[in-house]
Design a protein around this motif. Structure first.
Motif, short mmCIF file in Angstrom:
data_model
loop_
_atom_site.label_atom_id
_atom_site.label_comp_id
_atom_site.label_asym_id
_atom_site.label_seq_id
_atom_site.Cartn_x
_atom_site.Cartn_y
_atom_site.Cartn_z
N GLY A 58 -38.25 -11.48 51.31
CA GLY A 58 -37.29 -11.58 52.40
C GLY A 58 -36.63 -10.25 52.74
N GLY A 59 -36.78 -9.25 51.86
CA GLY A 59 -36.20 -7.93 52.13
C GLY A 59 -34.69 -7.87 51.94
N GLU A 60 -34.10 -8.94 51.40
CA GLU A 60 -32.66 -8.95 51.17
C GLU A 60 -32.34 -9.45 49.76
N VAL A 61 -31.46 -8.75 49.10
CA VAL A 61 -30.97 -9.18 47.79
C VAL A 61 -29.45 -9.01 47.80
N SER A 62 -28.74 -10.10 47.55
CA SER A 62 -27.28 -10.01 47.54
C SER A 62 -26.73 -9.85 46.13
N ALA A 63 -27.53 -10.23 45.14
CA ALA A 63 -27.09 -10.08 43.75
C ALA A 63 -28.31 -10.08 42.83
N VAL A 64 -28.13 -9.43 41.68
CA VAL A 64 -29.16 -9.43 40.64
C VAL A 64 -28.51 -9.90 39.35
N VAL A 65 -29.14 -10.84 38.69
CA VAL A 65 -28.67 -11.26 37.37
C VAL A 65 -29.75 -10.88 36.36
N ASN A 106 -26.88 -12.01 17.67
CA ASN A 106 -25.96 -11.07 17.02
C ASN A 106 -24.67 -10.84 17.80
N GLY A 107 -24.51 -11.54 18.94
CA GLY A 107 -23.25 -11.43 19.67
C GLY A 107 -23.12 -10.21 20.56
N ASN A 108 -24.20 -9.40 20.67
CA ASN A 108 -24.15 -8.22 21.55
C ASN A 108 -24.21 -8.65 23.01
N PRO A 109 -23.74 -7.77 23.92
CA PRO A 109 -23.83 -8.07 25.35
C PRO A 109 -25.27 -8.39 25.74
N ASP A 110 -25.43 -9.38 26.61
CA ASP A 110 -26.78 -9.83 26.93
C ASP A 110 -26.91 -10.37 28.36
N LEU A 111 -25.85 -10.23 29.17
CA LEU A 111 -25.94 -10.74 30.54
C LEU A 111 -25.24 -9.77 31.49
N ALA A 112 -25.94 -9.39 32.54
CA ALA A 112 -25.37 -8.45 33.53
C ALA A 112 -25.55 -9.02 34.92
N ILE A 113 -24.59 -8.74 35.77
CA ILE A 113 -24.71 -9.10 37.19
C ILE A 113 -24.39 -7.87 38.03
N VAL A 114 -25.19 -7.66 39.05
CA VAL A 114 -24.95 -6.60 40.03
C VAL A 114 -24.85 -7.27 41.40
N VAL A 115 -23.77 -6.97 42.12
CA VAL A 115 -23.56 -7.62 43.42
C VAL A 115 -23.50 -6.57 44.52
N ASN A 116 -24.22 -6.83 45.59
CA ASN A 116 -24.17 -5.99 46.78
C ASN A 116 -23.18 -6.62 47.76
N HIS A 117 -22.08 -5.88 48.04
CA HIS A 117 -21.04 -6.40 48.93
C HIS A 117 -21.24 -5.96 50.38
N GLY A 118 -22.37 -5.31 50.64
CA GLY A 118 -22.72 -4.98 52.01
C GLY A 118 -22.02 -3.74 52.54
N PRO A 119 -22.05 -3.53 53.85
CA PRO A 119 -22.37 -4.52 54.89
C PRO A 119 -23.85 -4.94 54.98
N ARG A 120 -24.77 -4.12 54.41
CA ARG A 120 -26.17 -4.51 54.49
C ARG A 120 -26.66 -5.05 53.16
N LEU A 121 -27.75 -5.79 53.19
CA LEU A 121 -28.31 -6.36 51.95
C LEU A 121 -29.78 -5.96 51.79
N ALA A 122 -30.16 -4.81 52.32
CA ALA A 122 -31.58 -4.42 52.25
C ALA A 122 -32.01 -4.19 50.81
#
Lengths: 392, 392
Positions: free
Chosen positions: A61-68, A21-37
Motif C-alpha cells: 500500500g506504500g503507507e506505514v503508520s506504525a511499526v511494532v 530474562n526480563g530484558n526489553p523485547d517490544l518496540a513501537i515506532v509511530v509516524n505522526h505524519g503529515p505523510r505516511l510514505a
C-alpha cells in the motif's frame, strides 16, 4: 537519535515479558505524519516468517503508520496460528494508538501497521504478554524513544545499533538489530529507518533498494539467511522539505552502510571483521560472486581467526566460482601485502600484520575494471559455542 | 589389502622427509599389467594444483602404469616451477621403475605416471628429498604394500582408509586420504582404486564417474573444495576375468561409498556425522541442492554439535534453494522424530535422542518422488582450532 532523529516520529521500547530474562523485547515506532510514505525490503528466503508475509502486504500500500517489533521469538514456521498472531498484533497496535489519541494522520488502520519479529524459529509467541506489552509501549511513546526502541529489538547483539545522517533541512535516522545469521539476501536483521524529508513511496522504494544492494546485501557474516529479515524506511514529511533526489538516496545509503558495518562489528563470536574487496573483475556480478565465495570459506575464516595469512584458501575459494579469470593471473593482498602474485607465491607472508580486528583481503581477478566489497567475519570457537546452545 | 588387494599391483609407502615430523609422506602404486587401463576424476575447482594439471593429461591416454603420491605439500599455486617439479617427479618414477626392472608392461613412460600431492597450498615441494624418496619407495614395492601406501598419504587424517570388494574372480580395492576441505566437486582427497578385472579404459571411466557422482561428490564436510582432489581407477587385467558390467560398476560404487563414509567419519574436528536424506523432491538435482544447502548451514552444524534438534535452521537452509517446494508442506525428521510437519511445529523435539555420533536428518519436500543423500559433519571448536593454525 535512531528512529526518532527525524521529526514526526515517536518510539518506545519496553519489557513485555516475551524474553524470559526480563530484558526489553517490544518496540513501537509511530509516524505522526503529515505523510505516511514507506518502503520495505524483505528476506529472499522462501521460508518467510509470519510477520514478513504480513508486512510485505502492508508495504504494497506504500503507507506505514506504525511499526511494532518484538525480540524473543521469530514467529517463523508457526503455521496459520503464527500468522493470526501477527494479524492480532497489528490490530492491537492500531487500536491502542487510536485509543491513545495518536490519530493525527486520520487514525491507524491495522493494514498500515508493519510487524517485525526476531528470535527462535518454530515457537509461537506468548500473545497474552505481547498484547499487554503493546498498551505499555504505546503509553511510553516519546519523540526521544529511539534509543529504547533500538535496545528492545536486540537478541544476541552485545550493543544496540543506530545511525543518523543529516541533509539540508531533513534527516535520515535508523536502528538495526542483528548479530548472527548475517548473509546476502539480507542478514538476520531488523532495520527501521525514518526520515522527515517529504518523499513519495516510489522514491523511498528506489532509494532503499539501491542502498540495501550495496550495504546489507554485501554483509555475509556466516553464510546463513534468515526467515525474518526486514528493512523499512518511513517518511513523515514533517520537515516540509523535498530533498534533492541523489542527496536523499546517498543519505539512505550512508545510514545503511553505517548500520551494516555495525552488524559485522558485533557478529556472534567474531574476533575479526574481514573486508573483502574484489577488483579487476569483468563485471560487478563477478566481483560479488567471488567476494561471497571468499566470505563463506570456513577454512579461510578459521585461518583469519588464527591470524594466518593463508592465501591458498583465498585462491581455492575463487576457483569454485564461475567468474571470468585465469588462475595464473590472480593476485591476492592481505592487509596490503601482495602475498600471491600471478597465482603463485608473492611477497613474504611474514610481512602481514594481522593483530588488529579489521582484516583487509584484496583479490585482483585481472579480468576487467569492476569491483565490489563484501564484509565477513572470522570463524571462532565462540561462534560455535554461542550457536550450539541457542535453542536449548 | 588396499590398492594391493587386486592382483597385478605392488605398492609402498615411505618417509622421504617432505614432512618435517618424519612421518611417511611418499607412496607409489605400480600396475604390473598385463593391462594398463585407467580412468580418473579430478577436482572441479578452477584453481588446480600442478599434479592435477599433469595427471589430467596422463589420463587422456587411458593408461597409467604407476601413481606417485606425496603428502606434506599440495604443490598448488606454485606457478611454472611447481609444474616442472611434477613433471620431474613423473620422469624420476618412470626411470627408477625401469632401472629396478619393473618393466613387465614394456617399460614405464613418464606420460603414463600419474602424480598426486596433498598438503599446504602455495609452497614448492622439497624436490631433493622427494626424488631421493622415489628410489627408496621403488626399492620397497611389494604385493603387500597397500597399507603402507595408505598410511603415507595421510595429512591430518587420524587413521588411514582402505576398502575392498570382491567379485566373481576379480577384486576392486582402494585407499583414500582426506580429512578436511571435503566438499562436492570432490573432497580434498586423494583416492587410488585398483582392480585385476579386465576392463577397458572407457568402461572404467563410466564406472568411476557414476560411482563418484553419488559418493565422493555427496560428501560435504565443510563446504570447501580443494585444488588437488584426484580419484584414480587402475585395471591390471591380472585376474584374466572380464566382469559383468553392472556388477563391476556396483563394486566400484561400493568401494567409493565405503571410502567416502570413512572420510566423513574422520573429518577434522568433527564430533558428529550427519546423514542428510532429502526425499519427496521433484528431481534428483533438487534433492542434491537442498541436501547441500542443509549440509553447509553453519548455524545448523553448530546446533547438531550441541545436540540441539533445531529444525528451524533446516527450514531456513531449504528456503535459500531454488528447489520445488511449498514452505507450508515441508516436513523434517531428526533421528526419526518428525519435529517439523507442514512447515510448522511437529512432534515433541524433546523426543529426539542425539547422543550418538551419527545424526540422521530427513527433509521431505513433498513435491515429488526423487531423493538424495548428502553426508556432512558438525561444526566444532576443534575444527576451528585445527584450521586456525594449520599453516603457521
Amino acid at each position: 537519535m535512531s528512529v526518532t532523529a527525524a521529526q514526526g516520529f515517536t518510539a518506545s521500547g519496553i519489557a513485555a515479558g516475551i524474553k524470559e530474562n526480563g530484558n526489553p523485547d517490544l518496540a513501537i515506532v509511530v509516524n505522526h505524519g503529515p505523510r505516511l510514505a514507506a518502503a520495505g525490503v524483505f528476506t529472499s528466503n522462501r521460508v518467510k516468517a509470519a510477520p514478513v508475509l504480513w508486512s510485505e502486504q502492508v508495504l504494497k500500500g506504500g503507507e506505514v503508520s506504525a511499526v511494532v517489533l518484538n525480540s524473543g521469538g521469530a514467529n517463523a514456521c508457526t503455521g496459520p496460528q503464527g500468522f493470526q498472531d501477527t494479524h492480532a498484533t497489528a490490530e492491537k497496535v492500531a487500536a491502542s494508538l487510536n485509543t491513545a489519541g495518536c490519530d493525527e494522520t486520520g487514525g491507524h488502520a491495522p493494514g498500515a501497521v508493519a510487524v517485525c519479529s526476531t528470535g527462535l524459529i518454530g515457537e509461537l509467541l506468548p500473545m497474552d504478554k505481547l498484547l499487554k506489552g503493546v498498551d505499555k509501549a504505546v503509553a511510553q511513546l516519546t519523540p526521544h524513544g529511539g534509543e529504547k526502541a533500538a535496545i528492545a529489538i536486540k537478541t544476541t547483539d552485545s550493543v544496540h545499533k543506530t545511525a543518523v545522517v543529516t541533509g539540508e533541512g531533513w534527516t535520515v535516522g535508523g536502528m538495526a538489530k542483528g548479530a548472527g545469521m548475517l548473509a546476502p539476501g539480507l542478514a538476520t536483521m531488523l532495520v527501521v529507518l525514518t526520515t522527515d524529508a517529504d518523499v513519495p513511496a516510489a522514491e523511498l522504494d528506489a532509494a532503499l533498494r539501491a542502498a540495501t544492494r550495496t550495504t546489507f546485501d554485501r554483509v555475509d557474516s556466516d553464510g546463513c539467511m534468515s526467515t525474518n529479515d526486514t528493512v523499512l524506511l518511513l517518511a513523515s514529511g514533517a520537515s516540509g522539505t523535498v530533498p534533492e533526489s541523489a542527496a536523499f538516496a546517498e543519505a539512505v545509503r550512508a545510514v545503511c552502510d553505517d548500520l551494516a558495518r555495525q552488524l559485522i562489528g558485533d557478529a556472534e563470536g567474531a574476533s575479526k571483521d574481514i573486508r573483502i574487496e574484489v577488483v579487476g573483475a569483468a563485471s560487478e556480478d563477478d566481483a560479488v560472486e567471488v567476494g561471497r565465495s571468499i566470505a563463506r570459506n570456513n577454512l579461510l575464516k578459521c585461518a583469519i581467526h588464527g591470524e594466518d595469512p593463508n592465501w591458498g584458501r583465498v585462491l581455492s575459494a575463487i576457483g569454485t566460482t564461475s567468474a571470468a579469470f585465469e588462475p595464473d593471473r590472480l593476485n591476492v593482498a592481505i592487509n596490503g601485502v601482495w602475498v600471491c602474485k600471478n597465482g603463485s607465491v608473492g611477497e613474504d607472508r611474514d610481512l602481514v600484520d594481522m593483530r588488529y580486528r579489521e582484516v583487509r583481503i584484496t583479490a585482483d581477478l585481472a579480468a576487467g575494471a569492476d569491483s565490489a566489497v563484501i564484509w565477513a567475519n572470522d570463524l571462532t570457537a565462540d561462534y560455535v559455542h554461542e550457536n550450539s546452545a541457542y535453542s536449548s
